[in-house]
Design a protein around this motif. Structure first.
Motif, PDB file in Angstrom:
ATOM      1  N   UNK A   1      13.141 -15.633  33.570  1.00 55.75           N
ATOM      2  CA  UNK A   1      14.302 -14.845  33.355  1.00 55.75           C
ATOM      3  C   UNK A   1      14.281 -13.620  32.514  1.00 55.75           C
ATOM      4  N   UNK A   2      15.383 -12.890  32.281  1.00 55.48           N
ATOM      5  CA  UNK A   2      15.640 -11.653  31.616  1.00 55.48           C
ATOM      6  C   UNK A   2      15.090 -10.518  32.493  1.00 55.48           C
TER       7      UNK A   2
ATOM      8  N   UNK B   1       9.203 -20.101  41.412  1.00 54.19           N
ATOM      9  CA  UNK B   1      10.125 -20.651  40.456  1.00 54.19           C
ATOM     10  C   UNK B   1      10.886 -19.612  39.826  1.00 54.19           C
ATOM     11  N   UNK B   2      12.156 -19.382  39.598  1.00 55.98           N
ATOM     12  CA  UNK B   2      12.817 -18.352  39.085  1.00 55.98           C
ATOM     13  C   UNK B   2      14.147 -18.701  38.470  1.00 55.98           C
ATOM     14  N   UNK B   3      14.237 -18.643  37.232  1.00 60.85           N
ATOM     15  CA  UNK B   3      15.273 -18.862  36.530  1.00 60.85           C
ATOM     16  C   UNK B   3      16.151 -17.749  36.047  1.00 60.85           C
TER      17      UNK B   3
ATOM     18  N   UNK C   1      20.346 -21.391  36.643  1.00 57.56           N
ATOM     19  CA  UNK C   1      19.971 -21.741  35.145  1.00 57.56           C
ATOM     20  C   UNK C   1      18.866 -22.737  35.151  1.00 57.56           C
ATOM     21  N   UNK C   2      18.027 -22.463  33.969  1.00 55.75           N
ATOM     22  CA  UNK C   2      17.131 -23.418  33.723  1.00 55.75           C
ATOM     23  C   UNK C   2      17.853 -24.665  32.717  1.00 55.75           C
ATOM     24  N   UNK C   3      17.011 -25.318  32.550  1.00 60.75           N
ATOM     25  CA  UNK C   3      15.519 -25.593  32.646  1.00 60.75           C
ATOM     26  C   UNK C   3      15.190 -26.191  34.153  1.00 60.75           C
ATOM     27  N   UNK C   4      14.037 -26.129  34.592  1.00 63.43           N
ATOM     28  CA  UNK C   4      13.620 -26.231  35.967  1.00 63.43           C
ATOM     29  C   UNK C   4      12.360 -26.984  36.101  1.00 63.43           C
ATOM     30  N   UNK C   5      12.109 -27.958  36.544  1.00 63.21           N
ATOM     31  CA  UNK C   5      10.890 -28.688  36.936  1.00 63.21           C
ATOM     32  C   UNK C   5      10.105 -28.061  37.713  1.00 63.21           C
TER      33      UNK C   5
ATOM     34  N   UNK D   1      20.186 -22.827  27.521  1.00 64.26           N
ATOM     35  CA  UNK D   1      19.041 -21.695  28.183  1.00 64.26           C
ATOM     36  C   UNK D   1      19.345 -20.578  27.312  1.00 64.26           C
ATOM     37  N   UNK D   2      20.271 -20.468  26.434  1.00 62.99           N
ATOM     38  CA  UNK D   2      20.687 -19.342  25.551  1.00 62.99           C
ATOM     39  C   UNK D   2      20.165 -19.459  24.225  1.00 62.99           C
TER      40      UNK D   2
END
Ligand code: ZN
Length: 247
Positions: free
Chosen positions: A35-36, A58-60, A105-109, A124-125
Motif C-alpha cells: 500500500x501507499x 497481493x496488493x492492498x 483493505x488489508x489485512x490479507x492472507x 489498516x491505518x
C-alpha cells in the motif's frame, strides 16, 4: 518460492524503477505490495500504470491511496501531506483514481506463512511505533510472518515462546532474517519512495519460503531526479528535501 515485498512507493518513480531493477537482478517469483502507491511524490499516474503492469500477486491499499482517490477525506493529514494529497487527487486520471479507490483493505492472507497489512492486522491505518504496538500486531496476525508498512521504517520483530525482540538489530544491509518455524515475525520491508529511518536509500524485502529466510535490502537511487520532479510539479519543497535526509 520467492516473494518480492514492497511498500510505501509514494509516487516516487525513480525509487520504484531502481528497486524493481535491483530485485530483478536478485530474483523473485511473486510480488506483494503493502500500500501507499501515491501521495507525496510527483508521479502518481506513472506508478499506478507500472504497478498494474507488474500485476502484483497481493496488493492492498494504504491511507494515501484512500485519500488520493477520494475514498476518504484528508482529515488526519498534516498541512504538507494534505497539500500533496490534494494535488495527487487532482493529478490522477479518472481511470487511475477509480483503480486506486477499488484496491482492497488489508489485512490479507497470502499463503500458509505470510499475511500482509498496511498499518497493522487489526487496523489498516494504525502505526507500529513501539514494542507494545508490535506485540499487539503480532498477536492479531493469523500467519507466522506478518508484513507491514506505513511507518516507512525498515524493521523486524520476532516473538518466540519466551522472548520478544528485534530481528533487525544488525544495521548491515542486505540483512537476512532466518524464519524459525517456532517463532512469529513482524517485518516492515521499509519504504521504497520516502524512507524515514535516517537512511535515504530505497527499502524492500525478499521472502524465500523454501530457504525460510527474509532478506531486507537498501538500494541507492537517483534522489536528485526525484527531488527535481517534486519541485517541477509545484509540490511542497520539504517533500523534496526530506528524501535526501531519509526523514
Ligand atoms: Zn506511507
Amino acid at each position: 518460492m520467492r516473494y518480492l515485498v514492497i511498500s510505501d512507493i509514494h509516487a516516487n518513480l525513480e525509487a520504484f524503477e531502481t528497486v524493481m531493477a535491483e530485485a530483478k537482478t536478485i530474483g523473485y517469483d511473486k510480488v506483494l505490495l503493502l500500500g501507499d502507491l501515491v501521495g507525496y511524490g510527483a508521479d502518481p499516474n506513472a506508478i499506478c500504470e507500472k504497478v498494474r503492469e507488474l500485476k502484483p500477486d497481493a496488493l492492498i491499499r494504504g491511507n494515501h491511496d484512500k485519500v488520493g482517490s477520494g475514498v476518504e477525506s484528508p482529515e488526519g493529514f498534516n498541512a504538507v501531506a494534505r497539500s500533496a494529497i490534494k494535488w495527487t487527487y487532482e493529478t490522477l486520471t479518472k481511470e487511475n483514481r477509480e483503480w486506486l479507490a477499488g484496491l482492497p483493505a488489508g489485512p490479507m492472507i497470502v499463503d500458509d506463512t505470510i499475511e500482509i497489512c498496511h498499518g497493522t492486522p487489526f487496523d489498516e491505518d494504525a502505526y507500529v511505533f513501539d514494542d507494545l504496538d508490535a506485540l499487539r500486531a503480532m498477536h492479531a496476525a493469523r500467519r507466522p510472518l506478518c508484513l507491514f508498512g506505513h511507518t516507512h521504517v525498515q524493521v523486524g520483530h520476532y516473538l518466540s515462546r519466551d522472548q520478544f525482540g528485534l530481528a533487525t538489530a544488525d544495521d548491515q544491509r542486505p540483512l537476512g532474517i532466518p524464519l524459525d518455524a517456532a517463532n512469529r515475525y513482524l517485518v516492515n520491508p521499509g519504504s521504497v519512495g520516502q524512507p524515514r529511518d535516517g537512511d535515504p536509500r530505497a527499502g524492500f524485502g525478499i521472502v524465500d519460503i523454501d530457504a525460510r529466510e527474509m532478506t531486507i535490502y537498501r538500494v541507492e537511487y537517483p534522489i536528485a531526479q526525484a527531488q527535481a520532479r517534486i519541485i517541477e510539479e509545484g509540490l511542497p519543497d520539504v517533500l523534496a528535501q526530506r528524501l535526501a535526509l531519509g526523514r
